[in-house]
Design a protein around this motif. Structure first.
Motif, mmCIF file in Angstrom:
data_model
loop_
_atom_site.group_PDB
_atom_site.id
_atom_site.type_symbol
_atom_site.label_atom_id
_atom_site.label_comp_id
_atom_site.label_asym_id
_atom_site.label_seq_id
_atom_site.Cartn_x
_atom_site.Cartn_y
_atom_site.Cartn_z
ATOM 1 N N ALA A 89 98.644 -11.574 7.737
ATOM 2 C CA ALA A 89 99.355 -10.694 6.804
ATOM 3 C C ALA A 89 99.979 -9.527 7.563
ATOM 4 O O ALA A 89 101.041 -9.035 7.189
ATOM 5 C CB ALA A 89 98.394 -10.188 5.739
ATOM 6 N N SER A 90 99.319 -9.074 8.628
ATOM 7 C CA SER A 90 99.875 -7.961 9.404
ATOM 8 C C SER A 90 101.260 -8.324 9.933
ATOM 9 O O SER A 90 102.186 -7.522 9.887
ATOM 10 C CB SER A 90 98.969 -7.619 10.585
ATOM 11 N N THR B 89 91.871 -3.858 0.487
ATOM 12 C CA THR B 89 90.741 -4.282 1.304
ATOM 13 C C THR B 89 89.473 -3.517 0.928
ATOM 14 O O THR B 89 88.389 -4.095 0.889
ATOM 15 C CB THR B 89 91.070 -4.071 2.789
ATOM 16 N N ASP C 13 101.431 -7.042 -0.718
ATOM 17 C CA ASP C 13 100.355 -7.449 0.176
ATOM 18 C C ASP C 13 99.194 -7.948 -0.678
ATOM 19 O O ASP C 13 98.453 -7.160 -1.260
ATOM 20 C CB ASP C 13 99.913 -6.265 1.045
ATOM 21 N N ASN D 235 96.913 -14.717 2.567
ATOM 22 C CA ASN D 235 96.267 -15.436 3.667
ATOM 23 C C ASN D 235 95.420 -16.611 3.196
ATOM 24 O O ASN D 235 94.266 -16.402 2.797
ATOM 25 C CB ASN D 235 95.335 -14.489 4.435
ATOM 26 N N LYS E 279 91.976 -16.518 4.526
ATOM 27 C CA LYS E 279 90.861 -15.746 3.977
ATOM 28 C C LYS E 279 90.104 -16.561 2.929
ATOM 29 O O LYS E 279 88.917 -16.758 3.040
ATOM 30 C CB LYS E 279 91.358 -14.432 3.373
HETATM 31 C C1 LIG Z 1 92.889 -8.734 5.599
HETATM 32 C C2 LIG Z 1 94.010 -7.922 5.052
HETATM 33 C C3 LIG Z 1 95.168 -7.716 5.807
HETATM 34 C C4 LIG Z 1 95.294 -8.150 7.242
HETATM 35 O O1 LIG Z 1 95.374 -9.507 7.356
HETATM 36 P P1 LIG Z 1 95.554 -10.207 8.790
HETATM 37 O O2 LIG Z 1 95.855 -11.616 8.426
HETATM 38 O O3 LIG Z 1 94.266 -10.027 9.492
HETATM 39 O O4 LIG Z 1 96.676 -9.535 9.484
HETATM 40 C C5 LIG Z 1 96.221 -7.045 5.219
HETATM 41 N N1 LIG Z 1 96.133 -6.591 3.943
HETATM 42 C C6 LIG Z 1 95.025 -6.761 3.193
HETATM 43 C C7 LIG Z 1 95.001 -6.244 1.784
HETATM 44 C C8 LIG Z 1 93.929 -7.431 3.730
HETATM 45 O O5 LIG Z 1 92.827 -7.580 2.981
#
Ligand SMILES: *Cc1c(COP(=O)(O)O)cnc(C)c1O
Length: 466
Positions: A151-152, A241, A266, A295, A298
């Motif tokens: 996501a980054s 998060t 996001d 993701n 996740k």
């Molecule tokens: C985990 C997370 C990210 C980062 O994700 P990556 O795939 O590790 O870059 C970004 N935004 C939120 C809300 C997250 O929970």
């Protein structure tokens, strides 16, 4: 001379041995601590000073997974994993990774391996239907999906496109551009804005449920305009998060339209839940969104790395990122009939990431994945009920998905002691954090391998420790 690297029969034997090893590892996790006791340097101390001069047998390599690697791990696939967010793996995804490695293709352009591009486009179009996001986001319409490493990276890409769009429209320089996000937004928004050269990032105040307030966005934009700055990007978080707070996507989208800002969502963690219709009310207003990331690595049973980025209109993305050196020119690209994914993100070379996602969707079916999500959410809600009925514990935020945020009623010290007690037991791992100056505990239900008995055992330990 060691074994011949081209000896495919040896590869077959070793691969079977490795699969056996993985099965034993995953099957044996419950009897290990989630976090192996390891100090800095312990792992390296077991490694020789120099790389091997002569070839070693694969048996020796495999043995060192047990001797060197496993005792130095934090076991993210442990059934007692309740920390951070899950980083799910699953048998079909593991096999998809293996198939990807076996094929060993590099899908930077359609022409460098057509199936890598077309399976990716097709699977991400499937997901548009499965998650109920706008039809416009399909590659067969004006938008499209691309798999990124995380996501980054998706968010960084969106920020670069937002910067280019703002520059084209207003002539403003990046140092005058402003990106807006919730004060609860993930650090990747701020980092991405910095990497994209934004001069300003405004973190917006949130309400009692940790959702950013639209009035705060409107006021910040008005103030920045008065100061001669250029509002360029706003992020709505769907599932922060910290506490899985949900920003008002529609209200942010309306403001973004009026102010001509790029609107990015996001939903890194919570996006996977949208495969179930009942969670979609949390992201009402997607027709007012320019880009979206979530993701599968996740919470959709797909091994790292696998992050979806969708755009509603792919033209600004490609215009911002396409650079064409002569050695990459080819007929298919010039025909305009194909997608060249190198133009959809920073990296040039790219793995065939879609294979594992395709395997997962086929081997579980949408029904299997929905059932997994609903099961995790139900277990999380059961924990919420138990916590709220407990005399010494209280939740500190709602649980719209499968993250439970709670604290000890006696305050920060008691909460920290509770987290330390649970993690000290070894069977489980949860996260201690802080929001608005208050310590709290996060339990994220979602490891692929967690069972209801694990959740009950965790609760018994919490009850006994609190
Ligand atoms: C985990 C997370 C990210 C980062 O994700 P990556 O795939 O590790 O870059 C970004 N935004 C939120 C809300 C997250 O929970």
């Amino acid at each position: 001379m060691g074994p011949d690297p081209l000896d495919l029969e040896a590869f077959r034997r070793n691969a079977y041995a490795l699969v056996d090893w993985i099965v034993d590892y995953l099957g044996g996790l419950a009897s290990r601590p989630v976090c192996e006791p390891v100090r800095p340097g312990d792992v390296r101390a077991k490694l020789p000073d120099r790389a091997p001069e002569e070839p070693e047998g694969f048996d020796a390599v495999l043995a060192d997974l047990d001797r060197v690697v496993v005792p130095g791990l934090t076991h993210w696939q442990h059934p007692g994993w309740f920390a951070y967010f899950p980083a799910q793996s699953s048998p079909p995804a593991i096999l998809g990774e293996l198939a990807q490695a076996g094929l060993g293709v590099q899908g930077m352009l359609w022409s460098t391996s057509p199936a890598a591009t077309e399976v990716e486009s097709h699977v991400l179009d499937w997901l548009v239907d499965l998650l109920g996001v706008p039809q416009q986001w399909k590659t067969t319409a004006s938008g499209g999906g691309v798999l990124q490493s995380g996501a980054s990276q998706s968010t960084h890409t969106a920020l670069v496109v937002a910067r280019e769009q703002c520059l084209l429209r207003t002539g403003a320089g990046p140092k005058d551009m402003v990106a807006y996000a919730s004060s609860q937004a993930h650090s990747s928004i701020e980092k991405g804005a910095r990497m994209a050269g934004f001069g300003h990032i405004r973190l917006l105040e949130t309400d009692h449920e940790f959702a950013a307030r639209p009035e705060a966005l409107a006021a910040a934009v008005a103030e920045d305009r008065r100061d001669g700055l250029a509002p360029a990007f706003v992020c709505s978080a769907v599932g922060t998060t910290g506490t899985t707070g949900v920003d008002p996507v529609r209200r942010f989208g309306e403001i973004a339209r009026v102010e001509q800002m790029w609107h990015h969502v996001d939903a890194a963690y919570a996006g996977s839940a949208m495969i179930c219709e009942e969670f979609r009310r949390h992201q009402d207003g997607l027709e007012l969104v320019d880009s979206y990331t979530f993701n599968p690595h996740k919470w959709l049973a797909t091994n790292l790395d696998c992050s979806v980025m969708w755009v509603a209109d792919r033209r600004p993305l490609i215009e911002s990122l396409s650079v064409l050196p002569p050695y990459l020119r080819n007929e298919a690209s010039e025909s305009g009939q194909v997608i060249d994914y190198r133009d959809w993100h920073g990296p040039l070379g790219r793995p065939f990431r879609a294979l594992k996602l395709w395997f997962v969707l086929r081997c579980y079916g949408a029904a299997g994945l929905r059932s997994m999500i609903r099961t995790h959410v139900a277990w999380a809600r059961k924990l919420v009920e138990r916590i709220d009925a407990h005399s010494r514990l209280a939740t500190i935020a709602p649980t719209p998905f499968a993250l439970v945020s709670f604290a000890h009623v006696d305050g920060d010290e008691a909460t920290d002691e509770l987290v330390a007690g649970i993690n000290g037991d070894g069977r489980f791992h949860i996260t201690g954090s802080e929001v608005d100056g208050k310590r709290y505990a996060r339990i994220s239900v979602g490891s692929t391998w967690t069972t209801e008995a694990d959740v009950d055992a965790l609760w018994n330990l919490i009850d006994a420790t609190a």
